[in-house]
Design a protein around this motif. Structure first.
Motif, PDB file in Angstrom:
ATOM      1  N   SER A 101       0.842  -1.203   0.000  1.00 36.74           N
ATOM      2  CA  SER A 101       0.000   0.000   0.000  1.00 36.74           C
ATOM      3  C   SER A 101       0.874   1.250   0.000  1.00 36.74           C
ATOM      4  CB  SER A 101      -0.921   0.008   1.218  1.00 36.74           C
ATOM      5  OG  SER A 101      -0.150   0.004   2.414  1.00 36.74           O
ATOM      6  N   PRO A 103       1.097   4.895   1.280  1.00 35.10           N
ATOM      7  CA  PRO A 103       0.432   5.743   2.287  1.00 35.10           C
ATOM      8  C   PRO A 103       0.298   7.190   1.812  1.00 35.10           C
ATOM      9  CG  PRO A 103       2.701   5.334   2.928  1.00 35.10           C
ATOM     10  CD  PRO A 103       2.469   4.522   1.694  1.00 35.10           C
ATOM     11  N   PRO A 182      -8.419   0.557  -2.906  1.00 32.35           N
ATOM     12  CA  PRO A 182      -9.008   1.762  -2.315  1.00 32.35           C
ATOM     13  C   PRO A 182      -9.671   2.653  -3.366  1.00 32.35           C
ATOM     14  CG  PRO A 182      -6.789   1.375  -1.476  1.00 32.35           C
ATOM     15  CD  PRO A 182      -6.991   0.424  -2.610  1.00 32.35           C
ATOM     16  N   HIS A 189     -11.707  10.441  -0.134  1.00 32.39           N
ATOM     17  CA  HIS A 189     -11.194   9.506   0.865  1.00 32.39           C
ATOM     18  C   HIS A 189     -10.508  10.258   2.001  1.00 32.39           C
ATOM     19  CE1 HIS A 189      -9.152   5.305   1.458  1.00 32.39           C
ATOM     20  NE2 HIS A 189      -9.849   5.696   2.519  1.00 32.39           N
ATOM     21  N   ALA A 190      -9.739  11.286   1.661  1.00 29.39           N
ATOM     22  CA  ALA A 190      -9.066  12.078   2.699  1.00 29.39           C
ATOM     23  C   ALA A 190     -10.081  12.778   3.593  1.00 29.39           C
ATOM     24  CB  ALA A 190      -8.134  13.090   2.043  1.00 29.39           C
ATOM     25  N   VAL A 193     -11.571  10.135   6.089  1.00 30.14           N
ATOM     26  CA  VAL A 193     -10.728   9.698   7.213  1.00 30.14           C
ATOM     27  C   VAL A 193     -10.330  10.861   8.100  1.00 30.14           C
ATOM     28  CG1 VAL A 193      -9.870   7.724   5.905  1.00 30.14           C
ATOM     29  CG2 VAL A 193      -8.611   9.880   5.839  1.00 30.14           C
ATOM     30  N   THR A 198      -3.567   8.899   7.934  1.00 26.93           N
ATOM     31  CA  THR A 198      -2.959   8.151   6.826  1.00 26.93           C
ATOM     32  C   THR A 198      -3.978   7.186   6.222  1.00 26.93           C
ATOM     33  OG1 THR A 198      -0.800   8.284   7.898  1.00 26.93           O
ATOM     34  CG2 THR A 198      -1.068   6.643   6.156  1.00 26.93           C
ATOM     35  N   PHE A 199      -3.995   7.135   4.930  1.00 29.95           N
ATOM     36  CA  PHE A 199      -4.851   6.174   4.222  1.00 29.95           C
ATOM     37  C   PHE A 199      -4.092   5.682   2.995  1.00 29.95           C
ATOM     38  CE2 PHE A 199      -5.690  10.324   2.492  1.00 29.95           C
ATOM     39  CZ  PHE A 199      -5.866  10.138   1.128  1.00 29.95           C
ATOM     40  N   SER A 200      -4.591   4.606   2.401  1.00 33.23           N
ATOM     41  CA  SER A 200      -3.898   3.963   1.274  1.00 33.23           C
ATOM     42  C   SER A 200      -4.325   4.579  -0.051  1.00 33.23           C
ATOM     43  CB  SER A 200      -4.188   2.465   1.250  1.00 33.23           C
ATOM     44  OG  SER A 200      -3.686   1.854   2.421  1.00 33.23           O
TER      45      SER A 200
END
Length: 250
Positions: A101, A103, A182, A189-190, A193, A198-200
């Motif tokens: 992934s 990040p 994802p 997505h940002a 979360v 942090t996200f993938s």
């Protein structure tokens, strides 16, 4: 003075008791028409099957059957292409599961969301392409071995079907991996979360040339197996020579 001429010998008796008579005109013509031709490559003689004439020159002017026929080979190649292409779904699942992934992290700048790489020096993106490449190599090897074991005779349509199936399988794997990975909308997505979390990143192929890894690997492996373990074609000249050596003297 001239020497006396020696009279010619009397003609041989051609009576029925002598065991030999000259053939009649009709019998001579019939014998000439039914006599076998010279050994070599003569006029074509073969049978027509459901797919038309599929023959090749053989010894003594005859033809021999050459494979199952072009229509049958094309159908087999189409089946091979379809089955190999469907294998791309499994490749896509494995790619999504095994790929590293990448990040990302979101932030708000002047009331606008922006997304950054959390590790700017990381090599996760290259690892995504590398994972797809290694999996494509493995699938090319397996598909080539399977096709060779199923049909050792090979043929141009079969090889083309294998290559086309490998390419379509790569495209399907890419689509499946992206779909399972994802979300493609990194801004949304940002926001989901939250800031600084942090996200993938979505799965992405940086080098589209990896789509050709599967078909090229399958071609190389299949051609190598065919060259090493495939059936050999009979040399007509060698076969003719052996037939002449084994023929009884006339």
């Amino acid at each position: 003075m001239t020497a006396p001429l020696t009279p010619p010998p009397p003609p041989r008796d051609q009576s029925p008791n002598n065991g030999w008579q000259p053939p009649a005109a009709g019998q001579a013509a019939s014998s000439a028409s039914s006599a076998p031709q010279d050994a070599g490559y003569g006029a074509p003689s073969g049978s027509y099957g459901p797919q038309g004439p599929h023959v090749m020159y053989g010894v003594h002017g005859s033809y021999e059957q050459d494979g199952p026929g072009m229509k049958t080979e094309v159908r087999e190649a189409a089946v091979v292409a379809l089955v190999v292409a469907l294998g791309g779904a499994l490749l896509g699942v494995l790619w999504w599961w095994l790929a590293p992934s990448v990040p990302l992290v979101g932030d708000v700048v002047d009331n606008n969301w922006v997304v950054y790489f959390k590790d700017t020096e990381g090599e996760q993106a290259a690892g995504v392409d590398g994972t797809f490449t290694l999996l494509a190599l493995a699938f090319g090897l397996v598909s080539a071995v399977a096709v060779f074991l199923i049909r050792r005779r090979g043929g141009v349509p079969l090889v083309v079907g294998l290559a086309v199936g490998g390419f379509l399988g790569s495209l399907l794997a890419w689509k499946v991996g992206v779909w399972l990975g994802p979300s493609q909308d990194v801004i949304a997505h940002a926001k989901d979360v939250g800031k600084g979390v942090t996200f993938s990143a979505p799965l992405k192929l940086g080098a589209k040339g990896v789509w050709l890894v599967w078909p090229l690997a399958a071609l190389v492996v299949h051609l190598g197996l065919t060259a090493l373990f495939g059936p050999r074609d009979v040399d007509p000249y060698q076969q003719q020579l052996e037939a002449q050596r084994g023929a009884p003297p006339v």
